[in-house]
Design a protein around this motif. Sequence first.
Motif, PDB file in Angstrom:
ATOM      1  N   ASN A  27      -1.006   1.708   3.437  1.00  0.00           N
ATOM      2  CA  ASN A  27      -1.443   0.484   4.113  1.00  0.00           C
ATOM      3  C   ASN A  27      -2.795   0.634   4.812  1.00  0.00           C
ATOM      4  OD1 ASN A  27       0.754  -1.072   3.332  1.00  0.00           O
ATOM      5  ND2 ASN A  27       1.993  -0.370   5.047  1.00  0.00           N
ATOM      6  N   GLY A  28      -3.510   1.727   4.529  1.00  0.00           N
ATOM      7  CA  GLY A  28      -4.882   1.825   5.024  1.00  0.00           C
ATOM      8  C   GLY A  28      -5.182   2.903   6.039  1.00  0.00           C
ATOM      9  N   ALA A  29      -4.231   3.717   6.416  1.00  0.00           N
ATOM     10  CA  ALA A  29      -4.490   4.829   7.338  1.00  0.00           C
ATOM     11  C   ALA A  29      -5.144   5.956   6.531  1.00  0.00           C
ATOM     12  CB  ALA A  29      -3.204   5.301   8.004  1.00  0.00           C
ATOM     13  N   HIS A  30      -6.457   5.975   6.479  1.00  0.00           N
ATOM     14  CA  HIS A  30      -7.163   6.916   5.608  1.00  0.00           C
ATOM     15  C   HIS A  30      -7.879   8.029   6.350  1.00  0.00           C
ATOM     16  CE1 HIS A  30      -7.082   3.716   2.233  1.00  0.00           C
ATOM     17  NE2 HIS A  30      -5.953   4.389   2.304  1.00  0.00           N
ATOM     18  N   THR A  31      -7.559   8.198   7.620  1.00  0.00           N
ATOM     19  CA  THR A  31      -8.021   9.352   8.387  1.00  0.00           C
ATOM     20  C   THR A  31      -6.828   9.868   9.187  1.00  0.00           C
ATOM     21  OG1 THR A  31      -8.641   8.138  10.397  1.00  0.00           O
ATOM     22  CG2 THR A  31     -10.337   8.329   8.672  1.00  0.00           C
ATOM     23  N   ILE A  35      -3.611   7.842  11.070  1.00  0.00           N
ATOM     24  CA  ILE A  35      -2.190   8.200  10.980  1.00  0.00           C
ATOM     25  C   ILE A  35      -1.616   8.392  12.381  1.00  0.00           C
ATOM     26  CG2 ILE A  35      -0.534   9.947  10.215  1.00  0.00           C
ATOM     27  CD1 ILE A  35      -2.416  10.427   7.796  1.00  0.00           C
ATOM     28  N   PHE A  36      -2.352   9.085  13.252  1.00  0.00           N
ATOM     29  CA  PHE A  36      -1.880   9.310  14.621  1.00  0.00           C
ATOM     30  C   PHE A  36      -1.647   7.968  15.315  1.00  0.00           C
ATOM     31  CE2 PHE A  36      -4.898  13.240  14.674  1.00  0.00           C
ATOM     32  CZ  PHE A  36      -4.075  13.914  13.793  1.00  0.00           C
ATOM     33  N   ASP A  37      -2.630   7.065  15.195  1.00  0.00           N
ATOM     34  CA  ASP A  37      -2.552   5.768  15.879  1.00  0.00           C
ATOM     35  C   ASP A  37      -1.453   4.874  15.303  1.00  0.00           C
ATOM     36  OD1 ASP A  37      -4.699   6.541  17.452  1.00  0.00           O
ATOM     37  OD2 ASP A  37      -6.175   5.379  16.315  1.00  0.00           O
ATOM     38  N   THR A  38      -1.297   4.894  13.993  1.00  0.00           N
ATOM     39  CA  THR A  38      -0.346   4.006  13.327  1.00  0.00           C
ATOM     40  C   THR A  38       1.095   4.464  13.476  1.00  0.00           C
ATOM     41  OG1 THR A  38      -2.049   3.466  11.690  1.00  0.00           O
ATOM     42  CG2 THR A  38       0.209   2.922  11.108  1.00  0.00           C
ATOM     43  N   THR A  39       1.324   5.769  13.426  1.00  0.00           N
ATOM     44  CA  THR A  39       2.707   6.269  13.371  1.00  0.00           C
ATOM     45  C   THR A  39       3.137   7.063  14.600  1.00  0.00           C
ATOM     46  OG1 THR A  39       2.134   8.377  12.337  1.00  0.00           O
ATOM     47  CG2 THR A  39       2.497   6.491  10.864  1.00  0.00           C
ATOM     48  N   SER A  40       2.215   7.534  15.385  1.00  0.00           N
ATOM     49  CA  SER A  40       2.409   8.454  16.510  1.00  0.00           C
ATOM     50  C   SER A  40       2.746   9.870  16.055  1.00  0.00           C
ATOM     51  CB  SER A  40       3.422   7.948  17.543  1.00  0.00           C
ATOM     52  OG  SER A  40       4.740   8.085  17.104  1.00  0.00           O
ATOM     53  N   ALA A  41       2.678  10.128  14.755  1.00  0.00           N
ATOM     54  CA  ALA A  41       2.843  11.497  14.253  1.00  0.00           C
ATOM     55  C   ALA A  41       1.603  12.300  14.629  1.00  0.00           C
ATOM     56  CB  ALA A  41       3.007  11.492  12.734  1.00  0.00           C
ATOM     57  N   GLY A  42       1.798  13.563  14.954  1.00  0.00           N
ATOM     58  CA  GLY A  42       0.675  14.445  15.244  1.00  0.00           C
ATOM     59  C   GLY A  42       0.225  14.457  16.684  1.00  0.00           C
ATOM     60  N   VAL A  43       0.864  13.663  17.524  1.00  0.00           N
ATOM     61  CA  VAL A  43       0.437  13.583  18.924  1.00  0.00           C
ATOM     62  C   VAL A  43       1.586  13.885  19.886  1.00  0.00           C
ATOM     63  CG1 VAL A  43      -1.450  11.997  18.454  1.00  0.00           C
ATOM     64  CG2 VAL A  43       0.794  11.071  18.958  1.00  0.00           C
ATOM     65  N   GLY A  44       2.523  14.681  19.437  1.00  0.00           N
ATOM     66  CA  GLY A  44       3.686  15.004  20.260  1.00  0.00           C
ATOM     67  C   GLY A  44       3.418  16.127  21.236  1.00  0.00           C
ATOM     68  N   PRO A  45       4.394  16.441  22.054  1.00  0.00           N
ATOM     69  CA  PRO A  45       4.243  17.474  23.078  1.00  0.00           C
ATOM     70  C   PRO A  45       4.014  18.880  22.522  1.00  0.00           C
ATOM     71  CG  PRO A  45       6.506  16.673  23.019  1.00  0.00           C
ATOM     72  CD  PRO A  45       5.700  15.797  22.115  1.00  0.00           C
ATOM     73  N   LEU A  58      -2.528  13.693   3.274  1.00  0.00           N
ATOM     74  CA  LEU A  58      -3.574  12.673   3.228  1.00  0.00           C
ATOM     75  C   LEU A  58      -4.648  13.041   2.208  1.00  0.00           C
ATOM     76  CD1 LEU A  58      -4.955  10.122   4.292  1.00  0.00           C
ATOM     77  CD2 LEU A  58      -5.952  11.541   6.106  1.00  0.00           C
ATOM     78  N   GLU A  59      -5.079  14.274   2.228  1.00  0.00           N
ATOM     79  CA  GLU A  59      -6.120  14.728   1.306  1.00  0.00           C
ATOM     80  C   GLU A  59      -5.692  14.538  -0.152  1.00  0.00           C
ATOM     81  OE1 GLU A  59      -8.287  18.909   0.152  1.00  0.00           O
ATOM     82  OE2 GLU A  59      -7.717  18.589   2.245  1.00  0.00           O
ATOM     83  N   HIS A  60      -4.463  14.906  -0.460  1.00  0.00           N
ATOM     84  CA  HIS A  60      -3.952  14.753  -1.826  1.00  0.00           C
ATOM     85  C   HIS A  60      -3.955  13.280  -2.233  1.00  0.00           C
ATOM     86  CE1 HIS A  60      -1.129  14.717  -5.211  1.00  0.00           C
ATOM     87  NE2 HIS A  60      -1.429  15.998  -5.364  1.00  0.00           N
ATOM     88  N   TYR A  61      -3.509  12.419  -1.336  1.00  0.00           N
ATOM     89  CA  TYR A  61      -3.459  10.986  -1.653  1.00  0.00           C
ATOM     90  C   TYR A  61      -4.858  10.424  -1.875  1.00  0.00           C
ATOM     91  CZ  TYR A  61      -2.561   6.026  -1.514  1.00  0.00           C
ATOM     92  OH  TYR A  61      -2.514   4.695  -1.846  1.00  0.00           O
ATOM     93  N   LEU A  62      -5.793  10.764  -1.012  1.00  0.00           N
ATOM     94  CA  LEU A  62      -7.148  10.234  -1.142  1.00  0.00           C
ATOM     95  C   LEU A  62      -7.833  10.733  -2.413  1.00  0.00           C
ATOM     96  CD1 LEU A  62      -8.381  10.439   2.559  1.00  0.00           C
ATOM     97  CD2 LEU A  62      -7.589   8.409   1.301  1.00  0.00           C
ATOM     98  N   LYS A  63      -7.491  11.932  -2.839  1.00  0.00           N
ATOM     99  CA  LYS A  63      -8.102  12.521  -4.032  1.00  0.00           C
ATOM    100  C   LYS A  63      -7.453  12.015  -5.319  1.00  0.00           C
ATOM    101  CE  LYS A  63      -9.496  17.069  -5.714  1.00  0.00           C
ATOM    102  NZ  LYS A  63      -9.410  18.505  -5.469  1.00  0.00           N
ATOM    103  N   ASN A  64      -6.118  11.847  -5.308  1.00  0.00           N
ATOM    104  CA  ASN A  64      -5.384  11.553  -6.533  1.00  0.00           C
ATOM    105  C   ASN A  64      -4.745  10.167  -6.591  1.00  0.00           C
ATOM    106  OD1 ASN A  64      -5.628  14.301  -7.685  1.00  0.00           O
ATOM    107  ND2 ASN A  64      -4.450  14.840  -5.865  1.00  0.00           N
ATOM    108  N   GLY A  65      -4.639   9.493  -5.458  1.00  0.00           N
ATOM    109  CA  GLY A  65      -3.975   8.193  -5.431  1.00  0.00           C
ATOM    110  C   GLY A  65      -2.464   8.276  -5.492  1.00  0.00           C
ATOM    111  N   THR A  66      -1.937   9.493  -5.362  1.00  0.00           N
ATOM    112  CA  THR A  66      -0.488   9.715  -5.359  1.00  0.00           C
ATOM    113  C   THR A  66      -0.155  10.731  -4.272  1.00  0.00           C
ATOM    114  OG1 THR A  66      -0.604  11.542  -6.942  1.00  0.00           O
ATOM    115  CG2 THR A  66      -0.279   9.326  -7.850  1.00  0.00           C
TER     116      THR A  66
END
Length: 85
Positions: A27-31, A35-45, A58-66
Motif C-alpha cells: 500500500n505504499g510504505a516504500h521506506t 513501515i515504522f510509521d504505518t505499522t509501528s514495527a521496528g520502534v518497540g522497546p 522491503l529490499e526484496h519487494y522493491l527489487k523484485n515486486g514480490t
Amino acid sequence: MGAKKKSEIICRCNNISRETIEEAIRNGAHTLNDIFDTTSAGVGPCGGSCRRKLGPLLEHYLKNGTFPDKITEDLTGKVPGPKKD
C-alpha cells in the motif's frame, strides 16, 4: 500440504505480523520509516531488533515486486532507523 501462511510475527514488541507489514508495503510504505510509521514495527522497546528482517523484506519487494518465501535476516548490524533528538 498447502503453502505456509505468512502469519509469522516479525515485531514481537508490538505484535506485528509479516502479513501486516507486507500489506503496508503493497500500500505504499516504500521506506523503513514508512513501515515504522504505518505499522509501528521496528520502534518497540527492544530498540528495533526486527529491523534486521524488515530491511531485507522491503529490499526484496522493491527489487523484485514480490516477497521472499523466507526472510534472510541482515546480521551485519542494525538497519539504520530514524534519528532521535
